[in-house]
Design a protein around this motif. Structure first.
Motif, PDB file in Angstrom:
ATOM      1  N   ASN A  21      -3.646  11.083  -5.722  1.00 13.46           N
ATOM      2  CA  ASN A  21      -4.232   9.951  -4.979  1.00 13.46           C
ATOM      3  C   ASN A  21      -4.195  10.201  -3.542  1.00 13.46           C
ATOM      4  OD1 ASN A  21      -3.057   7.432  -3.402  1.00 13.46           O
ATOM      5  ND2 ASN A  21      -2.946   6.608  -5.742  1.00 13.46           N
ATOM      6  N   ILE A  22      -4.912   9.477  -2.741  1.00 15.23           N
ATOM      7  CA  ILE A  22      -5.311   9.768  -1.562  1.00 15.23           C
ATOM      8  C   ILE A  22      -4.061   9.253  -0.486  1.00 15.23           C
ATOM      9  CG2 ILE A  22      -7.805   9.788  -1.966  1.00 15.23           C
ATOM     10  CD1 ILE A  22      -7.848   7.020  -0.436  1.00 15.23           C
ATOM     11  N   LYS A  61       4.061  14.652  -4.108  1.00 16.88           N
ATOM     12  CA  LYS A  61       3.821  15.160  -5.290  1.00 16.88           C
ATOM     13  C   LYS A  61       3.626  16.573  -5.552  1.00 16.88           C
ATOM     14  CE  LYS A  61       3.051  11.043  -7.328  1.00 16.88           C
ATOM     15  NZ  LYS A  61       3.543  10.379  -8.492  1.00 16.88           N
ATOM     16  N   GLU A  62       4.082  17.370  -6.358  1.00 16.77           N
ATOM     17  CA  GLU A  62       3.923  18.848  -6.488  1.00 16.77           C
ATOM     18  C   GLU A  62       2.501  19.104  -6.718  1.00 16.77           C
ATOM     19  OE1 GLU A  62       6.607  20.453  -9.384  1.00 16.77           O
ATOM     20  OE2 GLU A  62       8.566  19.298  -8.443  1.00 16.77           O
ATOM     21  N   ASN A 113     -10.393   7.319   3.658  1.00 13.81           N
ATOM     22  CA  ASN A 113      -8.960   6.536   3.888  1.00 13.81           C
ATOM     23  C   ASN A 113      -7.739   7.067   3.331  1.00 13.81           C
ATOM     24  OD1 ASN A 113     -10.360   4.063   4.417  1.00 13.81           O
ATOM     25  ND2 ASN A 113     -11.085   3.842   2.393  1.00 13.81           N
ATOM     26  N   GLY A 114      -7.857   8.548   3.354  1.00 18.70           N
ATOM     27  CA  GLY A 114      -6.693   9.486   3.279  1.00 18.70           C
ATOM     28  C   GLY A 114      -5.683   9.431   4.027  1.00 18.70           C
ATOM     29  N   THR A 118      -6.257   4.030  -5.157  1.00 20.63           N
ATOM     30  CA  THR A 118      -5.363   2.914  -5.205  1.00 20.63           C
ATOM     31  C   THR A 118      -3.872   2.926  -4.517  1.00 20.63           C
ATOM     32  OG1 THR A 118      -5.825   2.632  -7.822  1.00 20.63           O
ATOM     33  CG2 THR A 118      -4.154   1.254  -6.796  1.00 20.63           C
ATOM     34  N   GLN A 119      -3.931   1.921  -3.839  1.00 13.69           N
ATOM     35  CA  GLN A 119      -2.574   1.905  -2.888  1.00 13.69           C
ATOM     36  C   GLN A 119      -1.371   1.581  -3.471  1.00 13.69           C
ATOM     37  OE1 GLN A 119      -2.218   1.979   1.018  1.00 13.69           O
ATOM     38  NE2 GLN A 119      -0.261   2.357   0.303  1.00 13.69           N
ATOM     39  N   PRO A 120      -0.484   2.694  -3.500  1.00 13.56           N
ATOM     40  CA  PRO A 120       0.705   2.326  -4.430  1.00 13.56           C
ATOM     41  C   PRO A 120       1.429   0.916  -3.925  1.00 13.56           C
ATOM     42  CG  PRO A 120       0.958   4.485  -3.569  1.00 13.56           C
ATOM     43  CD  PRO A 120      -0.375   3.688  -3.033  1.00 13.56           C
TER      44      PRO A 120
END
Length: 237
Positions: free
Chosen positions: A120-121, A105-106, A150-151, A72-74
């Motif tokens: 998330n990618i 993100k950690e 799509n990463g 999902t794109q944020p």
């Protein structure tokens, strides 16, 4: 021609049909229900067609550790409202690759001892076993890539020496890094051996970051890419 009544051809008589009130009601109910479910099916089909490709269309994939990965794109709101501790990295940017304020993100290690990747990618992972950005040591970051996916790091193989990378901390501090070198290693022993270098700076005594992502050929049998790309950049401020 002489004919009598019994020789005359008779038209077949139609049998009268009788419908009971119950059968009429049952038939009407079936028709109404069939129409209702048909309309629901059409609405659902059109709805998902409209949502396909929108920023809230959620799909999932799996990384090479078999873990579920969100695609999902944020939204802009989710990005702007993202908060971390003052001394932790918050946003990652490489303007020349179209990456602006990607959430950091950690991440720790996976079940096999490998460095984990973000769920998330579209996010960047900061390995908590490495140094914080802005220090005189090396901060290690990774993200999903691959030329078939799509990463967010899918275009990292095209990065150039001298490219500027910026990291914003939780308190707003900005650190700038300049790409010094990059190398591609085959997955397995070759990539594992390079990890010692990945934790060192290209310039002794200077802080640095090392970026890692997947590249090369897609191996369908093992659901991963054949190579790993390492990009090292030196702290400028």
């Amino acid at each position: 021609m002489n004919t009598n009544s019994k020789d005359k051809m008779q038209l077949p008589t139609l049998r009268k049909l009788h419908f009971s009130p119950l059968s009429i009601i049952t038939t009407a109910v079936v028709i109404i229900l069939a129409g209702f479910f048909l309309r629901v099916a059409i609405w659902e089909h059109n709805y998902f067609d409209r949502m396909e490709g929108s920023e809230r269309h959620t799909t999932y994939a799996y990384n090479n550790s078999g873990e579920e990965v969100e695609e999902t794109q944020p939204t802009d709101a989710e990005i702007s409202e993202y908060i971390v501790a003052a001394d932790k990295p918050r946003y990652f940017s490489i303007p020349s690759l179209g990456i602006t304020n990607a959430r950091i993100k950690e991440v720790g290690t996976g079940s096999g001892g490998e460095i984990a990747t973000p769920k998330n990618i579209h996010d960047i992972g900061w390995y908590t076993g490495s140094a914080l950005p802005g220090t005189n040591s090396v901060s290690l970051m990774d993200a999903h890539g691959g030329n078939m996916g799509n990463g967010i790091f899918r275009n990292l193989p095209s990065i150039q020496i001298g490219t500027i990378i910026t990291i914003e901390m939780g308190d707003g501090r900005l650190y700038t890094y300049k790409v010094a070198d990059m190398t591609t290693k085959n997955l397995g022993e070759e990539a594992n051996d390079y990890m010692k270098t990945a934790f060192t700076s290209p310039e002794r005594g200077k802080g640095a970051i090392t970026l890692i992502t997947c590249t090369g050929d897609w191996w369908l049998s093992s659901q991963t890419y054949s190579q790993r790309l390492f990009v090292r950049a030196i702290l400028q401020n």
